[in-house]
Design an enzyme around this catalytic site. Structure first.
Site, PDB file in Angstrom:
ATOM      1  N   LYS A  32       0.826  -1.227  -0.414  1.00 26.43           N
ATOM      2  CA  LYS A  32       0.158  -0.104  -0.301  1.00 26.43           C
ATOM      3  C   LYS A  32       0.661   1.280  -0.191  1.00 26.43           C
ATOM      4  O   LYS A  32       2.179   1.271   0.530  1.00 26.43           O
ATOM      5  CB  LYS A  32      -0.794  -0.063   0.949  1.00 26.43           C
ATOM      6  CG  LYS A  32      -1.901   0.640   1.203  1.00 26.43           C
ATOM      7  CD  LYS A  32      -3.154  -0.005   0.794  1.00 26.43           C
ATOM      8  CE  LYS A  32      -4.662   0.777   0.037  1.00 26.43           C
ATOM      9  NZ  LYS A  32      -5.657  -0.427  -0.585  1.00 26.43           N
ATOM     10  N   ASP A  44      -7.300   4.271  -4.519  1.00 24.10           N
ATOM     11  CA  ASP A  44      -8.171   3.814  -2.921  1.00 24.10           C
ATOM     12  C   ASP A  44      -8.258   5.688  -3.208  1.00 24.10           C
ATOM     13  O   ASP A  44      -8.609   6.124  -4.094  1.00 24.10           O
ATOM     14  CB  ASP A  44      -6.923   3.660  -2.194  1.00 24.10           C
ATOM     15  CG  ASP A  44      -7.108   3.019  -0.882  1.00 24.10           C
ATOM     16  OD1 ASP A  44      -8.132   1.812  -0.800  1.00 24.10           O
ATOM     17  OD2 ASP A  44      -7.497   3.668   0.303  1.00 24.10           O
TER      18      ASP A  44
HETATM   19  P1  NDP Z   1     -12.951   7.411  -2.730  1.00 26.89           P
HETATM   20  O1  NDP Z   1     -12.034   7.979  -2.641  1.00 26.89           O
HETATM   21  O2  NDP Z   1     -13.108   7.343  -4.226  1.00 26.89           O
HETATM   22  O3  NDP Z   1     -13.801   7.655  -1.932  1.00 26.89           O
HETATM   23  C1  NDP Z   1     -14.134   8.294  -0.356  1.00 26.89           C
HETATM   24  C2  NDP Z   1     -15.758   8.306   0.206  1.00 26.89           C
HETATM   25  O4  NDP Z   1     -15.269   8.068   1.300  1.00 26.89           O
HETATM   26  C3  NDP Z   1     -15.679   9.601  -0.088  1.00 26.89           C
HETATM   27  O5  NDP Z   1     -17.093   9.915  -0.651  1.00 26.89           O
HETATM   28  C4  NDP Z   1     -15.253  10.734   1.159  1.00 26.89           C
HETATM   29  O6  NDP Z   1     -15.671  11.655   1.663  1.00 26.89           O
HETATM   30  C5  NDP Z   1     -15.609   9.578   2.100  1.00 26.89           C
HETATM   31  N1  NDP Z   1     -14.366   9.358   2.718  1.00 26.89           N
HETATM   32  C6  NDP Z   1     -13.229   9.264   2.484  1.00 26.89           C
HETATM   33  N2  NDP Z   1     -12.823   9.470   4.034  1.00 26.89           N
HETATM   34  C7  NDP Z   1     -13.595   9.722   5.278  1.00 26.89           C
HETATM   35  C8  NDP Z   1     -13.112   9.815   6.103  1.00 26.89           C
HETATM   36  N3  NDP Z   1     -12.788  10.089   6.617  1.00 26.89           N
HETATM   37  N4  NDP Z   1     -14.558  10.092   7.394  1.00 26.89           N
HETATM   38  C9  NDP Z   1     -15.637  10.540   6.595  1.00 26.89           C
HETATM   39  N5  NDP Z   1     -15.804   9.674   4.789  1.00 26.89           N
HETATM   40  C10 NDP Z   1     -14.685  10.082   4.735  1.00 26.89           C
HETATM   41  O7  NDP Z   1     -12.506   6.225  -2.232  1.00 26.89           O
HETATM   42  P2  NDP Z   1     -12.792   4.718  -2.681  1.00 26.89           P
HETATM   43  O8  NDP Z   1     -14.099   4.451  -3.005  1.00 26.89           O
HETATM   44  O9  NDP Z   1     -11.969   3.924  -3.373  1.00 26.89           O
HETATM   45  O10 NDP Z   1     -12.744   3.647  -1.416  1.00 26.89           O
HETATM   46  C11 NDP Z   1     -13.816   3.405  -0.212  1.00 26.89           C
HETATM   47  C12 NDP Z   1     -12.721   2.481   0.598  1.00 26.89           C
HETATM   48  O11 NDP Z   1     -13.936   1.829   0.261  1.00 26.89           O
HETATM   49  C13 NDP Z   1     -11.735   2.771   1.057  1.00 26.89           C
HETATM   50  O12 NDP Z   1     -12.211   1.942   2.765  1.00 26.89           O
HETATM   51  C14 NDP Z   1     -11.099   1.825   0.353  1.00 26.89           C
HETATM   52  O13 NDP Z   1      -9.723   1.159   1.377  1.00 26.89           O
HETATM   53  C15 NDP Z   1     -11.604   1.326   0.536  1.00 26.89           C
HETATM   54  N6  NDP Z   1     -11.249   0.466  -0.777  1.00 26.89           N
HETATM   55  C16 NDP Z   1     -11.807   0.585  -2.231  1.00 26.89           C
HETATM   56  C17 NDP Z   1     -10.834  -0.431  -3.575  1.00 26.89           C
HETATM   57  C18 NDP Z   1     -11.221  -0.431  -4.145  1.00 26.89           C
HETATM   58  O14 NDP Z   1     -11.174  -0.760  -5.684  1.00 26.89           O
HETATM   59  N7  NDP Z   1     -10.635   2.070  -4.679  1.00 26.89           N
HETATM   60  C19 NDP Z   1     -11.082  -2.026  -3.379  1.00 26.89           C
HETATM   61  C20 NDP Z   1     -10.630  -2.346  -1.862  1.00 26.89           C
HETATM   62  C21 NDP Z   1     -11.588  -1.074  -0.781  1.00 26.89           C
HETATM   63  P3  NDP Z   1     -14.480  13.036   0.740  1.00 26.89           P
HETATM   64  O15 NDP Z   1     -15.353  13.423   0.058  1.00 26.89           O
HETATM   65  O16 NDP Z   1     -15.022  14.317   1.873  1.00 26.89           O
HETATM   66  O17 NDP Z   1     -13.452  12.280   1.374  1.00 26.89           O
HETATM   67  O1  2IT Z   2      -7.517  -1.827  -0.860  1.00 29.06           O
HETATM   68  C1  2IT Z   2      -7.864  -2.475  -2.495  1.00 29.06           C
HETATM   69  O2  2IT Z   2      -7.872  -4.173  -2.144  1.00 29.06           O
HETATM   70  C2  2IT Z   2      -7.736  -1.771  -3.308  1.00 29.06           C
HETATM   71  N1  2IT Z   2      -7.546  -0.141  -3.099  1.00 29.06           N
HETATM   72  C3  2IT Z   2      -7.997  -2.309  -4.247  1.00 29.06           C
HETATM   73  C4  2IT Z   2      -6.215  -2.385  -4.559  1.00 29.06           C
HETATM   74  C5  2IT Z   2      -5.737  -2.475  -6.168  1.00 29.06           C
HETATM   75  O3  2IT Z   2      -4.387  -2.759  -6.390  1.00 29.06           O
HETATM   76  O4  2IT Z   2      -6.684  -2.471  -6.843  1.00 29.06           O
END
Ligand code: NDP
Ligand code: 2IT
Length: 444
Positions: free
Chosen positions: A124, A164
Protein backbone atom coordinates in the site's frame (compact mmCIF):
# COMPACT_ATOMS: atom_id res chain seq x y z
CA UNK A 1 7.11 -16.63 20.77
CA UNK A 2 3.47 -17.65 20.49
CA UNK A 3 0.94 -15.44 18.72
CA UNK A 4 -0.02 -13.56 21.90
CA UNK A 5 3.62 -12.84 22.79
CA UNK A 6 4.29 -11.54 19.27
CA UNK A 7 1.32 -9.22 19.61
CA UNK A 8 2.58 -7.86 22.93
CA UNK A 9 5.99 -7.32 21.38
CA UNK A 10 4.48 -5.45 18.40
CA UNK A 11 2.49 -3.27 20.81
CA UNK A 12 5.70 -2.41 22.65
CA UNK A 13 7.62 -1.65 19.46
CA UNK A 14 4.92 0.30 17.60
CA UNK A 15 2.89 2.03 20.33
CA UNK A 16 1.93 4.95 18.08
CA UNK A 17 0.37 2.86 15.33
CA UNK A 18 -3.20 2.11 16.51
CA UNK A 19 -4.68 1.12 13.12
CA UNK A 20 -1.79 -1.24 12.40
CA UNK A 21 -2.10 -2.87 15.83
CA UNK A 22 -5.88 -3.13 15.40
CA UNK A 23 -5.56 -5.01 12.11
CA UNK A 24 -2.78 -7.28 13.40
CA UNK A 25 -4.67 -8.07 16.61
CA UNK A 26 -7.77 -9.15 14.68
CA UNK A 27 -5.80 -11.53 12.47
CA UNK A 28 -3.67 -12.99 15.25
CA UNK A 29 -6.65 -13.58 17.52
CA UNK A 30 -8.51 -15.45 14.83
CA UNK A 31 -5.60 -17.63 13.70
CA UNK A 32 -4.35 -18.52 17.19
CA UNK A 33 -6.17 -21.85 17.32
CA UNK A 34 -4.81 -23.04 13.97
CA UNK A 35 -1.40 -21.56 14.61
CA UNK A 36 -1.00 -23.58 17.78
CA UNK A 37 -1.48 -26.77 15.77
CA UNK A 38 1.79 -26.08 13.91
CA UNK A 39 4.63 -26.08 16.46
CA UNK A 40 7.18 -25.43 13.71
CA UNK A 41 5.69 -21.95 13.14
CA UNK A 42 7.04 -20.73 16.46
CA UNK A 43 10.65 -21.69 15.77
CA UNK A 44 10.44 -20.00 12.38
CA UNK A 45 9.03 -16.88 14.07
CA UNK A 46 6.43 -16.94 11.35
CA UNK A 47 3.90 -14.62 12.92
CA UNK A 48 6.37 -11.81 13.44
CA UNK A 49 7.73 -12.28 9.93
CA UNK A 50 4.24 -12.01 8.48
CA UNK A 51 3.23 -8.99 10.54
CA UNK A 52 6.24 -6.76 9.83
CA UNK A 53 6.41 -5.37 6.27
CA UNK A 54 9.31 -6.34 4.03
CA UNK A 55 10.20 -2.66 3.65
CA UNK A 56 8.86 0.87 3.93
CA UNK A 57 9.83 3.73 1.63
CA UNK A 58 9.09 7.27 2.73
CA UNK A 59 9.96 10.41 0.85
CA UNK A 60 9.25 14.11 0.49
CA UNK A 61 7.07 15.15 -2.43
CA UNK A 62 7.69 18.71 -3.58
CA UNK A 63 5.29 20.41 -5.98
CA UNK A 64 4.12 23.87 -7.04
CA UNK A 65 0.54 25.07 -6.48
CA UNK A 66 -1.40 27.34 -8.85
CA UNK A 67 -0.25 30.47 -7.05
CA UNK A 68 3.38 29.52 -7.56
CA UNK A 69 3.98 28.45 -3.97
CA UNK A 70 6.24 25.46 -3.40
CA UNK A 71 4.48 22.83 -1.28
CA UNK A 72 5.62 19.61 0.37
CA UNK A 73 3.83 16.42 1.34
CA UNK A 74 4.97 13.04 2.62
CA UNK A 75 4.91 10.08 0.25
CA UNK A 76 5.07 6.40 1.20
CA UNK A 77 5.11 2.90 -0.25
CA UNK A 78 4.90 -0.07 2.07
CA UNK A 79 5.84 -3.39 0.51
CA UNK A 80 4.43 -5.90 2.94
CA UNK A 81 4.97 -9.29 1.30
CA UNK A 82 5.79 -10.69 -2.12
CA UNK A 83 5.55 -14.32 -0.99
CA UNK A 84 2.86 -15.29 -3.48
CA UNK A 85 3.33 -12.67 -6.21
CA UNK A 86 4.58 -9.14 -6.98
CA UNK A 87 3.70 -6.50 -4.39
CA UNK A 88 0.20 -5.23 -5.19
CA UNK A 89 -2.09 -2.68 -3.63
CA UNK A 90 -3.56 0.78 -3.87
CA UNK A 91 -2.36 4.32 -3.32
CA UNK A 92 -4.30 6.58 -0.95
CA UNK A 93 -4.22 10.39 -1.13
CA UNK A 94 -5.89 11.84 1.95
CA UNK A 95 -4.87 14.32 4.62
CA UNK A 96 -5.14 11.59 7.29
CA UNK A 97 -2.55 9.27 5.66
CA UNK A 98 0.25 8.22 8.01
CA UNK A 99 2.52 5.16 8.40
CA UNK A 100 0.12 3.41 10.79
CA UNK A 101 -2.80 3.60 8.35
CA UNK A 102 -0.68 2.45 5.41
CA UNK A 103 0.85 -0.37 7.46
CA UNK A 104 -2.60 -1.66 8.38
CA UNK A 105 -3.70 -1.45 4.76
CA UNK A 106 -0.58 -3.22 3.42
CA UNK A 107 -0.96 -5.97 6.03
CA UNK A 108 -4.64 -6.50 5.20
CA UNK A 109 -3.87 -6.39 1.48
CA UNK A 110 -1.46 -9.32 1.77
CA UNK A 111 -4.10 -11.68 3.13
CA UNK A 112 -6.88 -10.25 0.95
CA UNK A 113 -4.78 -10.81 -2.15
CA UNK A 114 -4.05 -14.37 -1.03
CA UNK A 115 -7.81 -14.99 -0.89
CA UNK A 116 -8.37 -13.85 -4.48
CA UNK A 117 -6.74 -17.06 -5.81
CA UNK A 118 -4.48 -14.86 -8.01
CA UNK A 119 -0.69 -14.56 -7.58
CA UNK A 120 -0.34 -11.17 -5.90
CA UNK A 121 1.65 -10.05 -2.86
CA UNK A 122 0.55 -7.14 -0.66
CA UNK A 123 1.49 -3.45 -0.56
CA UNK A 124 0.00 0.00 0.00
CA UNK A 125 1.18 3.53 -0.56
CA UNK A 126 0.02 7.08 -0.49
CA UNK A 127 0.44 10.60 0.67
CA UNK A 128 -1.05 13.09 3.12
CA UNK A 129 -1.91 15.19 0.05
CA UNK A 130 -5.64 15.65 -0.42
CA UNK A 131 -6.89 16.16 -4.02
CA UNK A 132 -10.07 17.79 -2.68
CA UNK A 133 -10.15 21.49 -3.52
CA UNK A 134 -7.10 21.25 -5.80
CA UNK A 135 -7.20 22.13 -9.50
CA UNK A 136 -6.58 19.53 -12.18
CA UNK A 137 -3.18 21.07 -12.88
CA UNK A 138 -2.22 20.89 -9.21
CA UNK A 139 -3.28 17.23 -9.01
CA UNK A 140 -1.22 16.50 -12.13
CA UNK A 141 1.89 18.22 -10.75
CA UNK A 142 1.50 16.44 -7.45
CA UNK A 143 1.07 13.01 -9.09
CA UNK A 144 4.15 13.62 -11.24
CA UNK A 145 6.22 14.66 -8.24
CA UNK A 146 5.02 11.64 -6.28
CA UNK A 147 6.02 9.23 -9.07
CA UNK A 148 9.40 10.92 -9.47
CA UNK A 149 10.29 9.21 -6.16
CA UNK A 150 8.04 6.16 -6.33
CA UNK A 151 9.05 4.91 -9.77
CA UNK A 152 12.37 3.46 -8.59
CA UNK A 153 10.56 0.98 -6.39
CA UNK A 154 7.80 -0.29 -8.69
CA UNK A 155 7.50 -2.28 -11.93
CA UNK A 156 5.23 -4.79 -13.65
CA UNK A 157 6.84 -7.77 -11.89
CA UNK A 158 7.99 -5.88 -8.79
CA UNK A 159 5.18 -3.78 -7.37
CA UNK A 160 1.96 -2.70 -9.09
CA UNK A 161 0.04 0.21 -7.50
CA UNK A 162 -3.64 1.07 -8.09
CA UNK A 163 -6.27 3.42 -6.68
CA UNK A 164 -7.78 3.86 -3.21
CA UNK A 165 -9.27 6.85 -1.38
CA UNK A 166 -8.49 10.03 -3.33
CA UNK A 167 -6.93 8.10 -6.21
CA UNK A 168 -9.22 7.31 -9.14
CA UNK A 169 -8.87 7.18 -12.91
CA UNK A 170 -7.55 10.75 -13.17
CA UNK A 171 -4.73 10.25 -10.66
CA UNK A 172 -3.78 6.81 -12.03
CA UNK A 173 -3.51 8.27 -15.54
CA UNK A 174 -1.20 11.08 -14.38
CA UNK A 175 0.95 8.65 -12.39
CA UNK A 176 1.07 6.13 -15.23
CA UNK A 177 2.09 8.87 -17.70
CA UNK A 178 4.99 9.98 -15.51
CA UNK A 179 6.06 6.39 -14.81
CA UNK A 180 6.09 5.62 -18.52
CA UNK A 181 8.28 8.66 -19.21
CA UNK A 182 10.79 7.81 -16.49
CA UNK A 183 11.00 4.09 -17.14
CA UNK A 184 10.85 4.46 -20.94
CA UNK A 185 8.53 1.45 -21.00
CA UNK A 186 4.83 0.93 -21.60
CA UNK A 187 3.99 -1.75 -19.04
CA UNK A 188 1.13 -2.74 -16.75
CA UNK A 189 2.80 -1.16 -13.74
CA UNK A 190 -0.40 0.56 -12.59
CA UNK A 191 -3.89 -0.93 -12.59
CA UNK A 192 -7.13 1.01 -12.81
CA UNK A 193 -5.81 2.56 -16.03
CA UNK A 194 -8.06 4.08 -18.70
CA UNK A 195 -9.54 1.59 -21.14
CA UNK A 196 -7.60 3.14 -24.03
CA UNK A 197 -4.21 2.45 -22.45
CA UNK A 198 -4.40 -0.99 -20.91
CA UNK A 199 -7.20 -0.67 -18.36
CA UNK A 200 -9.64 -3.51 -17.82
CA UNK A 201 -13.37 -3.36 -18.33
CA UNK A 202 -15.20 -3.75 -14.99
CA UNK A 203 -12.19 -2.55 -12.91
CA UNK A 204 -13.98 0.69 -11.91
CA UNK A 205 -17.07 -1.30 -10.93
CA UNK A 206 -15.23 -4.27 -9.41
CA UNK A 207 -15.02 -3.41 -5.71
CA UNK A 208 -18.68 -2.43 -5.41
CA UNK A 209 -19.99 -5.20 -7.67
CA UNK A 210 -17.73 -7.74 -5.95
CA UNK A 211 -19.04 -6.73 -2.55
CA UNK A 212 -22.60 -7.37 -3.71
CA UNK A 213 -21.62 -10.72 -5.28
CA UNK A 214 -20.17 -11.66 -1.90
CA UNK A 215 -23.29 -10.42 -0.12
CA UNK A 216 -25.46 -12.56 -2.41
CA UNK A 217 -23.44 -15.63 -1.39
CA UNK A 218 -23.96 -14.78 2.27
CA UNK A 219 -27.69 -14.24 1.80
CA UNK A 220 -27.91 -17.55 -0.07
CA UNK A 221 -26.75 -19.41 3.06
CA UNK A 222 -29.94 -18.17 4.72
CA UNK A 223 -32.23 -18.31 1.70
CA UNK A 224 -32.75 -14.56 1.79
CA UNK A 225 -33.68 -12.65 -1.37
CA UNK A 226 -32.01 -9.26 -1.86
CA UNK A 227 -34.99 -7.85 -3.75
CA UNK A 228 -36.74 -5.09 -1.83
CA UNK A 229 -34.15 -4.99 0.95
CA UNK A 230 -33.43 -1.54 2.37
CA UNK A 231 -29.71 -0.77 2.28
CA UNK A 232 -27.61 1.94 3.89
CA UNK A 233 -24.36 2.76 2.09
CA UNK A 234 -21.66 5.13 3.39
CA UNK A 235 -19.23 7.05 1.21
CA UNK A 236 -20.04 8.36 -2.24
CA UNK A 237 -16.84 7.58 -4.10
CA UNK A 238 -15.81 4.71 -6.36
CA UNK A 239 -16.80 1.83 -4.09
CA UNK A 240 -20.08 3.36 -2.90
CA UNK A 241 -21.23 4.32 -6.41
CA UNK A 242 -20.86 0.84 -7.91
CA UNK A 243 -22.24 -0.81 -4.79
CA UNK A 244 -25.38 1.26 -5.31
CA UNK A 245 -25.42 0.51 -9.05
CA UNK A 246 -25.48 -3.26 -8.48
CA UNK A 247 -28.04 -2.97 -5.67
CA UNK A 248 -30.39 -0.99 -7.93
CA UNK A 249 -29.96 -3.61 -10.67
CA UNK A 250 -30.94 -6.34 -8.20
CA UNK A 251 -34.04 -4.51 -6.97
CA UNK A 252 -32.77 -3.45 -3.54
CA UNK A 253 -33.51 0.01 -2.18
CA UNK A 254 -30.56 2.23 -1.20
CA UNK A 255 -31.50 5.08 1.11
CA UNK A 256 -28.20 6.69 2.14
CA UNK A 257 -24.83 7.95 0.90
CA UNK A 258 -22.25 10.06 2.72
CA UNK A 259 -18.98 11.93 2.57
CA UNK A 260 -16.68 13.27 5.24
CA UNK A 261 -19.08 16.15 5.91
CA UNK A 262 -22.34 14.26 6.45
CA UNK A 263 -24.93 11.91 4.98
CA UNK A 264 -28.10 12.08 2.89
CA UNK A 265 -31.24 10.03 3.57
CA UNK A 266 -33.55 9.49 0.61
CA UNK A 267 -36.58 7.45 1.73
CA UNK A 268 -37.73 6.98 -1.89
CA UNK A 269 -34.47 5.22 -2.71
CA UNK A 270 -31.61 6.24 -4.99
CA UNK A 271 -32.59 5.26 -8.55
CA UNK A 272 -30.40 5.06 -11.66
CA UNK A 273 -30.99 8.67 -12.61
CA UNK A 274 -30.07 9.92 -9.15
CA UNK A 275 -26.99 7.68 -9.18
CA UNK A 276 -25.87 9.22 -12.49
CA UNK A 277 -26.15 12.61 -10.81
CA UNK A 278 -23.97 11.37 -7.90
CA UNK A 279 -21.33 10.07 -10.32
CA UNK A 280 -21.23 13.41 -12.13
CA UNK A 281 -21.26 15.36 -8.89
CA UNK A 282 -18.32 13.40 -7.50
CA UNK A 283 -16.24 12.65 -10.57
CA UNK A 284 -16.73 15.76 -12.70
CA UNK A 285 -17.72 18.61 -10.40
CA UNK A 286 -16.04 17.09 -7.33
CA UNK A 287 -18.87 18.47 -5.21
CA UNK A 288 -20.29 17.49 -1.81
CA UNK A 289 -23.07 14.95 -1.10
CA UNK A 290 -25.08 17.75 0.56
CA UNK A 291 -25.89 18.94 -2.97
CA UNK A 292 -27.86 15.70 -3.56
CA UNK A 293 -30.20 16.61 -0.71
CA UNK A 294 -30.66 20.10 -2.15
CA UNK A 295 -31.42 18.75 -5.63
CA UNK A 296 -33.76 15.94 -4.59
CA UNK A 297 -35.21 17.68 -1.55
CA UNK A 298 -34.38 15.05 1.04
CA UNK A 299 -32.76 14.96 4.45
CA UNK A 300 -29.07 15.87 4.93
CA UNK A 301 -27.40 15.37 8.30
CA UNK A 302 -24.18 17.30 8.78
CA UNK A 303 -21.33 15.69 10.72
CA UNK A 304 -22.98 12.27 11.09
CA UNK A 305 -22.84 8.78 9.58
CA UNK A 306 -25.84 6.91 8.20
CA UNK A 307 -25.97 4.00 10.69
CA UNK A 308 -28.88 5.42 12.67
CA UNK A 309 -31.21 4.98 9.68
CA UNK A 310 -33.20 1.76 9.73
CA UNK A 311 -32.00 -0.81 7.20
CA UNK A 312 -31.87 -4.53 6.38
CA UNK A 313 -28.32 -4.41 5.03
CA UNK A 314 -25.43 -2.03 5.74
CA UNK A 315 -22.56 -1.52 3.29
CA UNK A 316 -19.84 0.68 4.77
CA UNK A 317 -17.87 2.03 1.80
CA UNK A 318 -16.01 5.10 3.06
CA UNK A 319 -13.13 4.53 5.47
CA UNK A 320 -11.67 2.72 8.51
CA UNK A 321 -13.42 2.73 11.89
CA UNK A 322 -16.59 4.36 10.57
CA UNK A 323 -18.85 1.95 12.50
CA UNK A 324 -18.36 2.07 16.25
CA UNK A 325 -19.89 -0.10 18.96
CA UNK A 326 -22.93 2.15 19.41
CA UNK A 327 -23.55 2.30 15.65
CA UNK A 328 -23.41 -1.50 15.54
CA UNK A 329 -25.89 -1.77 18.42
CA UNK A 330 -28.24 0.63 16.65
CA UNK A 331 -27.98 -1.33 13.39
CA UNK A 332 -28.77 -4.61 15.14
CA UNK A 333 -31.60 -3.07 17.19
CA UNK A 334 -33.11 -1.72 13.96
CA UNK A 335 -33.23 -5.20 12.46
CA UNK A 336 -30.14 -5.18 10.22
CA UNK A 337 -29.45 -8.73 9.00
CA UNK A 338 -26.18 -8.26 7.11
CA UNK A 339 -23.11 -6.03 7.04
CA UNK A 340 -20.73 -6.39 4.11
CA UNK A 341 -17.65 -4.19 4.08
CA UNK A 342 -16.69 -2.32 0.92
CA UNK A 343 -14.21 -0.21 2.86
CA UNK A 344 -11.11 -1.55 4.61
CA UNK A 345 -11.62 -2.14 8.36
CA UNK A 346 -14.70 0.12 8.63
CA UNK A 347 -15.95 -1.63 11.78
CA UNK A 348 -14.14 -1.28 15.10
CA UNK A 349 -13.36 -4.49 17.02
CA UNK A 350 -16.20 -3.71 19.47
CA UNK A 351 -18.63 -3.26 16.56
CA UNK A 352 -17.59 -6.60 15.04
CA UNK A 353 -18.24 -8.25 18.38
CA UNK A 354 -21.76 -6.80 18.44
CA UNK A 355 -22.50 -8.17 14.94
CA UNK A 356 -21.10 -11.60 15.74
CA UNK A 357 -22.84 -11.87 19.10
CA UNK A 358 -26.11 -11.02 17.35
CA UNK A 359 -25.23 -13.75 14.80
CA UNK A 360 -26.00 -11.54 11.83
CA UNK A 361 -24.18 -12.01 8.52
CA UNK A 362 -20.95 -10.03 8.77
CA UNK A 363 -18.24 -9.96 6.08
CA UNK A 364 -14.90 -8.24 6.75
CA UNK A 365 -13.40 -6.06 4.03
CA UNK A 366 -10.56 -8.40 3.22
CA UNK A 367 -13.12 -10.90 1.93
CA UNK A 368 -15.97 -8.69 0.72
CA UNK A 369 -14.00 -5.94 -1.03
CA UNK A 370 -11.37 -8.22 -2.63
CA UNK A 371 -13.12 -7.92 -6.01
CA UNK A 372 -11.31 -4.65 -6.67
CA UNK A 373 -7.80 -6.01 -6.36
CA UNK A 374 -8.86 -9.29 -7.98
CA UNK A 375 -9.90 -7.38 -11.08
CA UNK A 376 -6.62 -5.49 -10.89
CA UNK A 377 -5.03 -8.94 -11.07
CA UNK A 378 -7.11 -9.63 -14.17
CA UNK A 379 -5.91 -6.32 -15.62
CA UNK A 380 -2.31 -7.43 -15.03
CA UNK A 381 -2.99 -10.69 -16.85
CA UNK A 382 -4.54 -8.89 -19.82
CA UNK A 383 -1.57 -6.50 -19.95
CA UNK A 384 0.88 -9.43 -19.86
CA UNK A 385 -0.74 -11.13 -22.83
CA UNK A 386 -1.52 -7.77 -24.51
CA UNK A 387 -5.21 -8.52 -24.85
CA UNK A 388 -8.49 -7.11 -23.56
CA UNK A 389 -11.29 -9.31 -22.37
CA UNK A 390 -14.96 -8.42 -22.79
CA UNK A 391 -17.08 -6.99 -20.01
CA UNK A 392 -18.92 -10.30 -19.69
CA UNK A 393 -15.68 -12.29 -19.41
CA UNK A 394 -14.25 -10.09 -16.67
CA UNK A 395 -17.56 -9.94 -14.80
CA UNK A 396 -17.88 -13.74 -14.89
CA UNK A 397 -14.34 -14.14 -13.54
CA UNK A 398 -15.05 -11.59 -10.80
CA UNK A 399 -18.18 -13.51 -9.78
CA UNK A 400 -16.23 -16.78 -9.68
CA UNK A 401 -13.54 -15.23 -7.52
CA UNK A 402 -16.05 -13.79 -5.03
CA UNK A 403 -17.79 -17.16 -4.81
CA UNK A 404 -14.45 -18.84 -4.22
CA UNK A 405 -13.58 -16.37 -1.43
CA UNK A 406 -16.94 -17.07 0.15
CA UNK A 407 -16.30 -20.82 -0.05
CA UNK A 408 -12.91 -20.37 1.67
CA UNK A 409 -14.58 -18.39 4.47
CA UNK A 410 -17.17 -21.14 4.97
CA UNK A 411 -14.47 -23.83 4.96
CA UNK A 412 -12.38 -22.18 7.68
CA UNK A 413 -15.02 -20.14 9.48
CA UNK A 414 -18.07 -22.39 9.99
CA UNK A 415 -18.72 -22.84 13.71
CA UNK A 416 -20.32 -25.89 15.36
CA UNK A 417 -23.73 -24.20 15.58
CA UNK A 418 -23.63 -23.44 11.85
CA UNK A 419 -22.86 -19.72 12.22
CA UNK A 420 -20.25 -18.64 9.69
CA UNK A 421 -17.53 -16.56 11.27
CA UNK A 422 -16.31 -14.80 8.13
CA UNK A 423 -13.56 -12.97 10.03
CA UNK A 424 -12.05 -16.21 11.22
CA UNK A 425 -12.58 -17.91 7.87
CA UNK A 426 -10.95 -15.15 5.83
CA UNK A 427 -8.05 -14.70 8.23
CA UNK A 428 -7.21 -18.39 8.49
CA UNK A 429 -7.51 -19.03 4.75
CA UNK A 430 -5.39 -15.98 3.84
CA UNK A 431 -2.83 -16.44 6.59
CA UNK A 432 -2.23 -20.14 6.01
CA UNK A 433 -1.68 -19.64 2.29
CA UNK A 434 0.96 -16.97 2.83
CA UNK A 435 2.51 -18.78 5.83
CA UNK A 436 3.07 -22.03 3.96
CA UNK A 437 4.65 -20.15 1.06
CA UNK A 438 7.01 -18.24 3.34
CA UNK A 439 8.15 -21.49 4.97
CA UNK A 440 9.07 -23.25 1.73
CA UNK A 441 10.92 -20.22 0.36
CA UNK A 442 13.38 -20.19 3.26
CA UNK A 443 14.55 -17.61 5.79
CA UNK A 444 14.51 -14.27 3.95
P1 NDP B 1 -13.02 7.42 -2.94
O1 NDP B 1 -11.97 8.45 -2.69
O2 NDP B 1 -13.53 7.24 -4.31
O3 NDP B 1 -14.27 7.69 -2.00
C1 NDP B 1 -14.11 7.75 -0.63
C2 NDP B 1 -15.42 8.16 0.00
O4 NDP B 1 -15.33 8.00 1.40
C3 NDP B 1 -15.75 9.61 -0.24
O5 NDP B 1 -17.13 9.80 -0.24
C4 NDP B 1 -15.12 10.28 0.97
O6 NDP B 1 -15.68 11.52 1.31
C5 NDP B 1 -15.40 9.27 2.05
N1 NDP B 1 -14.36 9.36 3.09
C6 NDP B 1 -13.03 9.25 2.91
N2 NDP B 1 -12.39 9.43 4.06
C7 NDP B 1 -13.34 9.69 4.97
C8 NDP B 1 -13.30 9.96 6.34
N3 NDP B 1 -12.14 10.02 7.00
N4 NDP B 1 -14.47 10.16 6.98
C9 NDP B 1 -15.65 10.10 6.32
N5 NDP B 1 -15.74 9.86 5.00
C10 NDP B 1 -14.60 9.65 4.35
O7 NDP B 1 -12.42 6.06 -2.37
P2 NDP B 1 -12.90 4.56 -2.64
O8 NDP B 1 -14.36 4.52 -2.89
O9 NDP B 1 -11.97 3.99 -3.62
O10 NDP B 1 -12.55 3.88 -1.24
C11 NDP B 1 -13.52 3.73 -0.19
C12 NDP B 1 -13.07 2.61 0.74
O11 NDP B 1 -13.00 1.38 0.00
C13 NDP B 1 -11.70 2.78 1.37
O12 NDP B 1 -11.72 2.21 2.66
C14 NDP B 1 -10.79 1.96 0.47
O13 NDP B 1 -9.62 1.53 1.15
C15 NDP B 1 -11.71 0.79 0.17
N6 NDP B 1 -11.39 0.00 -1.01
C16 NDP B 1 -11.26 0.58 -2.24
C17 NDP B 1 -10.98 -0.20 -3.33
C18 NDP B 1 -10.89 0.37 -4.71
O14 NDP B 1 -10.73 -0.41 -5.65
N7 NDP B 1 -11.01 1.68 -4.90
C19 NDP B 1 -10.79 -1.65 -3.22
C20 NDP B 1 -11.03 -2.18 -1.91
C21 NDP B 1 -11.30 -1.36 -0.85
P3 NDP B 1 -14.88 12.90 1.00
O15 NDP B 1 -15.04 13.08 -0.48
O16 NDP B 1 -15.56 13.91 1.82
O17 NDP B 1 -13.45 12.66 1.41
O1 2IT C 1 -7.83 -1.91 -0.84
C1 2IT C 1 -7.77 -2.40 -1.99
O2 2IT C 1 -7.89 -3.60 -2.20
C2 2IT C 1 -7.57 -1.47 -3.11
N1 2IT C 1 -7.54 -0.26 -2.89
C3 2IT C 1 -7.38 -1.99 -4.50
C4 2IT C 1 -5.95 -2.38 -4.72
C5 2IT C 1 -5.60 -2.79 -6.13
O3 2IT C 1 -4.41 -3.06 -6.32
O4 2IT C 1 -6.46 -2.84 -7.01
Amino acid sequence: MNAQEVLNELKRRFPNEPEYLQAVTEVLESIEEVYNQYPEFEKLNLVERLCIPDRIFSFRVTWVDDRGNVRTNMGYRIQHSNAIGPYKGGIRFHASVNPSILKFLAFEQTFKNALTTLPMGGAKGGSDFSPRGKSNAEVMRFCQAFVLELWKHIGPDTDVPAGDIGVGGREIAYMFGMYKKLSKEFTGTFTGKGLEFGGSLIRPEATGYGNIYFLLEMLKTKNIDIKGKVCTVSGSGNVAQYTVEKLIELGAKVVTLSDSNGYIYDPDGIDSEKLEYVKELKEMYRGRIREYAEKYNCKYVEGARPWGEKCDIALPSATQNEIGEDDAKTLVANGCIAVSEGANMPSTPAAIEVFQNAKILYAPGKAANAGGVATSGLEMTQNSVRMSWSREEVDAKLKDIMQSIHAQCVKYGAEPDGYINYVKGANIAGFMKVAKTVIVQGIL
